[in-house]
Enzyme design. Structure first.
Site, PDB file in Angstrom:
ATOM      1  N   GLY A   1       0.795  -1.226   0.000  1.00  0.00           N
ATOM      2  CA  GLY A   1       0.000   0.000   0.000  1.00  0.00           C
ATOM      3  C   GLY A   1       0.824   1.270   0.000  1.00  0.00           C
TER       4      GLY A   1
ATOM      5  N   LEU B   1      -4.326  -5.449  -4.849  1.00  0.00           N
ATOM      6  CA  LEU B   1      -3.276  -4.432  -4.749  1.00  0.00           C
ATOM      7  C   LEU B   1      -1.967  -5.013  -4.195  1.00  0.00           C
ATOM      8  CD1 LEU B   1      -2.541  -1.384  -4.920  1.00  0.00           C
ATOM      9  CD2 LEU B   1      -3.224  -1.221  -2.534  1.00  0.00           C
ATOM     10  N   ASP B   2      -0.883  -4.880  -4.944  1.00  0.00           N
ATOM     11  CA  ASP B   2       0.448  -5.313  -4.514  1.00  0.00           C
ATOM     12  C   ASP B   2       0.514  -6.801  -4.209  1.00  0.00           C
ATOM     13  OD1 ASP B   2       1.095  -2.618  -4.711  1.00  0.00           O
ATOM     14  OD2 ASP B   2       0.829  -2.245  -2.584  1.00  0.00           O
ATOM     15  N   GLU B   3      -0.445  -7.575  -4.751  1.00  0.00           N
ATOM     16  CA  GLU B   3      -0.477  -9.011  -4.457  1.00  0.00           C
ATOM     17  C   GLU B   3      -0.186  -9.861  -5.683  1.00  0.00           C
ATOM     18  OE1 GLU B   3      -0.818 -10.381  -1.559  1.00  0.00           O
ATOM     19  OE2 GLU B   3      -1.613  -8.769  -0.289  1.00  0.00           O
TER      20      GLU B   3
END
Lengths: 301, 301, 301, 301
Positions: free
Chosen positions: C219, C245-247
């Site tokens: 994040g 997100l960011d995964e």
């Protein structure tokens, strides 16, 4: 043009922010009372120590090294006097010393040949406000970098060098360095040998990048020789230039992993990335007065 | 037996070599005159500063941190007095401080469960004279390491822990730590949770190794979760223990590269090697009084 | 202009040198005979295997992955046919596969916001002939990079984005990506969230750089949080973008050492250098067809 | 005793788990059809390829290298026949090749002098089940490691070496190596020079650890010389022994960062940790048949 303005603005912001900041770099024989005297001196002059690192080579009475950053009200005005008054302490302890007023950013000359990556890294860092110096001029024996240098409003001097005209070229270089009042000379993959005369005129002020992990592969064609030898790591070394080729005091080194699949060309590509960051770190430390040279070695605070 | 003698001899040689060596670790609000006062104090007591590092969090008046190593003739005799006389300076500047006589090596307790590699690394370093401490005892909830520990003449206490007997076991542990007059507690892959009571009794004196690159993979099974996530680097973190699980001040971290071919078991093998060296470095720095904790972060000089 | 010509020439030289080079990337259920069939197929088509890497997730019958580089006479002409004829083998083994003709360099779109360093690194690598792609356009929600991008003859589209106009902007972006026939989308510090619709349209073809060592600091504001937590290493992660997100699947990560002296701003400076090299490596590997995504993880050959 | 049993059990578990596993290592002139023939051969013998890596030195027809791991039902019984039948393919392509049955763990002899850390690392890895070999004997010219070696039930031979008795000692060593049917000889900081006769008898089967980053500091006292030169990184190199001192094919190298504060003794301590891990990796790769030597360089798959 825009880039140039950004760099200038970053330097101005730095000068404003550090307007009361000074640095003191000392190398002297160790003896009791040095720190007490220096800190007392700073206190009396209302200078507050922000950061300091000290190191003694040998507790039994060898050399003593210290780097101090201090803040002092109205330092812009009082700096010359502060420096002058420090002389008596320096004399007492037989110091080799340097006191700098941080907003007086150093003047840097960059010498470069055909390979541009090290120059570009320095220019980039400079534009980003990460390299606090006045890049006063670039000198090259090739014209490849003229466009990019001049686009940043930095004077570019094309001095083609050959065996025949070496003396003449060097005289011209020395004149330029004097004219621009240069403090630091960076050899950003400059492939010409400097004469002893040139080197002697700038002790511990010429920074070179050698494209190997010194002392491995001293001299020419290090990547080709690294390939031949089959090393598993390649490196780069930044050092002060002395009259012994690639034998000057090492400032910084780094390496990257390679393997059997990497051709000489790939070693060079990988190496360029190491050279860029190693040289940039070395120059930055020098600009920040972090380096003391002692017996052909560096203390980096 | 032989190994044990080597460790003892290394410590004795260290104590002889450092018989006049002291250390001073200070954390206080920044203000003018701290370094001047401290260095003047040391000078007056004939103590020569060998190495010092100082750092201020915020030039505008934040916190001030310094670590000093000094040599002082006949320090063995004069140390208690030196320490006592420093108190007035400490009071003046409102210091949180610690002065140690270096030959007084700290007493360490190691807590361990089934996994032995971290314990073995510490024992190895200790035998090699690289870890200057008195490993006073080892406590474990398993018997796996009993043989190796006792072979080094180190007392081993087997205290099987379970949910039912936690209070009882902890009481026994605390009694042992008191009995052996322990300075440092190392959790060398000790897989039991400590109670707030236990932790509160040893502020910034319990060092843990967590088998991930914190704050990634807080909690249990970090290697399995690293494998699931497909990370390209795995790590380990050594930190002081607080009552927030894996949230204490980080002392040291390191990583190694992994790739898609590595199974969970291989991540664990690779990780063991990182854990060993990260924990050993953290313990060493603590033994050398290099660490100051400030607002849940560490300053490592 | 000159830079642009250098990049174009480097690509042309690459295309000439690799004019007979193809690549095959396969992912299928493991079973006997895959390598035999594929290599027999290549042999029959006079294709010589130059480099290959193979990996099976589980010897007991899991997934099978292989990457092959081959040379084949007159490949420019025969490639479409070769590809078509491979289909029957692909069907037999139920392959998820890709065959590429190497001189067909991929078309790349770069999306960027205010921070320029990642974009500049990619442009630099491209100019130096180290990034074999056609950088077809740059899209930004800021005008900061317009000058440098256009100076390289690359079309620059300024699409200011806000909450109100997101749908409209995205429609325009998608239209541009289609118009330029884009293969790869690089988010070079592009600070807008992409919609699921946008992401779904480009599976495993959007590469992002996240400025932390994932999964730590998922994040916003990772450097600020790294500073708060007092980590001793900071990192960056390049990954394919998914709707979490960011995964998304991690392609590459790297770290650098920091310490208590580094402010948040300095963490950002250090981090920029990691971000640059991590993103550049990830993009390069993707351009070279080295990456297979499997269960939200990457196999990088 | 207990440790010894653990090592033996780990090896037995490995042998059971890999009971159908074979490896093939090939080096030959590149030409079309190699992979097709080999994979067809394996398919016909019901061998499934688990992992393979291939590399060609020069696409235009240089050398070809491949390593294959395969699973084959009832391999214990069928291995001799499989190996024999492969010979016709090997002849066709003029291969330099090796096929191994994985459960036949190699027999290792370790030679060591006074410094124990490399030996201890190998023993540790062996006890932990991380080094799949039969450590058949340890030979030393000092008695320092006798106790630890014999405590693990490994035969220890004390052969004091001097200039006078070199021939005699070497004859005894060669006899022992033959008697124990040794496959791999590891010089774990063995400080005696081997004769050309000894070396010639074990081509690419003697692994040495040199305590520097070769080719820097070839020969004696590398840490002292690294200290003198003021390098910022120190390293270690593991290589096959040839008759040119420290000039054999490099298998693995690694480095660690040092600075001006590190004495020679500290460089040695730091170096020991690098030596341990570099040697352990090199030995492991050799035991796993990952290394091909070609023109005094290694290909490590």
């Amino acid at each position: 043009m825009k880039k140039y303005m950004e760099a200038i603005q970053a330097i101005q912001a730095f000068q404003e922010k550090k307007k009361n900041r000074g640095r003191l770099l000392i190398n002297c024989p160790d003896q009791p009372g040095i720190v007490a005297s220096v800190s007392q001196f700073l206190l009396e002059h209302r200078a507050n120590i922000i950061e300091s690192s000290q190191y003694s080579l040998d507790p039994e009475g060898g050399d003593f090294f210290i780097r101090i950053e201090f803040e002092c009200p109205e330092l812009k005005t009082s700096f010359p006097q502060l420096k002058q008054q420090f002389e008596s302490i320096a004399d007492t302890f037989n110091m080799d010393w340097k006191m700098t007023y941080v907003p007086n950013v150093k003047k840097t000359a960059i010498l470069v040949s055909k390979e541009q990556h090290c120059l570009l890294e320095l220019l980039w860092e400079w534009q980003s406000g990460d390299l606090m110096t006045d890049i006063a001029l670039v000198i090259s024996n090739h014209e490849d970098t003229k466009e990019v240098v001049e686009s940043l409003q930095i004077p570019f001097y094309y001095l083609p060098a050959s065996k025949e005209n070496r003396a003449e070229v060097e005289a011209k270089q020395l004149q330029l360095l004097k004219e621009y009042d240069i403090d630091v000379i960076v050899l950003a993959r400059y492939m010409q040998i400097l004469t002893p005369h040139f080197v002697a005129a700038h002790p511990n002020r010429i920074i070179n990048i050698h494209h190997s992990f010194l002392p491995a592969f001293v001299g020419a064609r290090p990547y080709e020789r690294a390939y031949e030898r089959g090393v598993k790591l390649i490196g780069a070394t930044s050092h002060f230039v002395t009259n012994d080729l690639d034998e000057g005091p090492i400032i910084e080194q780094d390496i990257m992993r390679v393997d059997h699949r990497n051709s000489v060309d790939e070693l060079k590509k990988i190496g360029r990335s190491i050279e860029r960051s190693v040289l940039a770190r070395a120059v930055k430390w020098h600009l920040e007065d972090r380096i003391i040279v002692h017996q052909n070695k560096t203390i980096v605070f």
